[in-house]
Scaffold this motif. Structure first.
Motif, PDB file in Angstrom:
ATOM      1  N   SER A 176       0.828  -1.193   0.000  1.00 29.33           N
ATOM      2  CA  SER A 176       0.000   0.000   0.000  1.00 29.33           C
ATOM      3  C   SER A 176       0.869   1.252   0.000  1.00 29.33           C
ATOM      4  O   SER A 176       0.564   2.232  -0.681  1.00 29.33           O
ATOM      5  N   ASN A 197       1.683   6.252  -7.052  1.00 29.99           N
ATOM      6  CA  ASN A 197       0.631   7.218  -7.355  1.00 29.99           C
ATOM      7  C   ASN A 197       1.174   8.640  -7.409  1.00 29.99           C
ATOM      8  O   ASN A 197       0.716   9.458  -8.209  1.00 29.99           O
ATOM      9  N   ASN A 228      -2.156  -0.312  -7.682  1.00 26.30           N
ATOM     10  CA  ASN A 228      -3.244   0.351  -6.979  1.00 26.30           C
ATOM     11  C   ASN A 228      -4.537  -0.461  -7.066  1.00 26.30           C
ATOM     12  O   ASN A 228      -5.283  -0.554  -6.091  1.00 26.30           O
ATOM     13  N   CYS A 229      -4.806  -1.067  -8.205  1.00 28.22           N
ATOM     14  CA  CYS A 229      -5.988  -1.928  -8.333  1.00 28.22           C
ATOM     15  C   CYS A 229      -5.895  -3.130  -7.403  1.00 28.22           C
ATOM     16  O   CYS A 229      -6.869  -3.487  -6.728  1.00 28.22           O
ATOM     17  N   ASN A 283      -6.143  -1.908  -3.606  1.00 28.84           N
ATOM     18  CA  ASN A 283      -7.509  -1.513  -3.258  1.00 28.84           C
ATOM     19  C   ASN A 283      -8.468  -2.697  -3.305  1.00 28.84           C
ATOM     20  O   ASN A 283      -9.423  -2.747  -2.540  1.00 28.84           O
ATOM     21  N   ILE A 294      -7.925  -4.532   0.033  1.00 24.15           N
ATOM     22  CA  ILE A 294      -8.499  -3.751   1.136  1.00 24.15           C
ATOM     23  C   ILE A 294     -10.015  -3.835   1.094  1.00 24.15           C
ATOM     24  O   ILE A 294     -10.666  -3.988   2.137  1.00 24.15           O
ATOM     25  N   LEU A 295     -10.602  -3.770  -0.086  1.00 26.12           N
ATOM     26  CA  LEU A 295     -12.054  -3.906  -0.210  1.00 26.12           C
ATOM     27  C   LEU A 295     -12.513  -5.289   0.233  1.00 26.12           C
ATOM     28  O   LEU A 295     -13.532  -5.426   0.912  1.00 26.12           O
ATOM     29  N   ILE A 308      -5.296   4.714   2.938  1.00 27.42           N
ATOM     30  CA  ILE A 308      -6.387   4.021   2.245  1.00 27.42           C
ATOM     31  C   ILE A 308      -7.188   5.003   1.397  1.00 27.42           C
ATOM     32  O   ILE A 308      -7.490   4.743   0.233  1.00 27.42           O
ATOM     33  N   ASN A 337      -5.018   6.304  -1.656  1.00 21.75           N
ATOM     34  CA  ASN A 337      -4.881   5.311  -2.722  1.00 21.75           C
ATOM     35  C   ASN A 337      -6.190   5.138  -3.483  1.00 21.75           C
ATOM     36  O   ASN A 337      -6.193   4.976  -4.699  1.00 21.75           O
ATOM     37  N   PHE A 338      -7.316   5.185  -2.766  1.00 20.97           N
ATOM     38  CA  PHE A 338      -8.606   5.070  -3.455  1.00 20.97           C
ATOM     39  C   PHE A 338      -8.866   6.294  -4.323  1.00 20.97           C
ATOM     40  O   PHE A 338      -9.365   6.167  -5.446  1.00 20.97           O
ATOM     41  N   LEU A 366      -7.031   6.079  -7.456  1.00 16.98           N
ATOM     42  CA  LEU A 366      -7.536   5.045  -8.358  1.00 16.98           C
ATOM     43  C   LEU A 366      -8.619   5.578  -9.293  1.00 16.98           C
ATOM     44  O   LEU A 366      -8.705   5.151 -10.449  1.00 16.98           O
TER      45      LEU A 366
END
Length: 96
Positions: free
Chosen positions: A8, A15, A54-55, A58, A61-62, A80, A83-84, A87
């Protein structure tokens, strides 16, 4: 969980490189005339690695959130959320 925290953080660094690449696209004076090692590294991290990593991060995490695992206890909230938020434009730009 420690590996996911590490990836992460790496995704966040990628990013930031994505934002630099995006800036170099619209403001060409940000990039030097001859691409050196630094510019090449930023391009690879920002264009290729950032979206894929990143995909994946995330997505995990999801999945942990859907399983009701205590994600907020292990991860910094800002990481979190950042990063979202990175995305969303990546999906928009790469979906074209």
């Amino acid at each position: 969980m420690q590996n996911l925290i590490f990836f992460s953080r790496v995704a966040f660094i990628c990013n930031v490189c994505f934002v630099l690449v995006w800036g170099m696209k619209y403001y060409p004076h940000l990039s030097p005339g001859q691409p050196g090692e630094f510019v090449s590294l930023v391009l690879i991290l920002g264009v290729l690695i950032a979206f894929l990593l990143n995909c994946v991060v995330n997505g995990f995490i999801l999945a942990f959130m859907l399983r009701r695992k205590p994600v907020w206890k292990h991860f910094p909230r800002w990481l979190i959320i950042a990063n979202f938020l990175f995305l969303l434009p990546q999906i928009i730009l790469f979906a074209r």
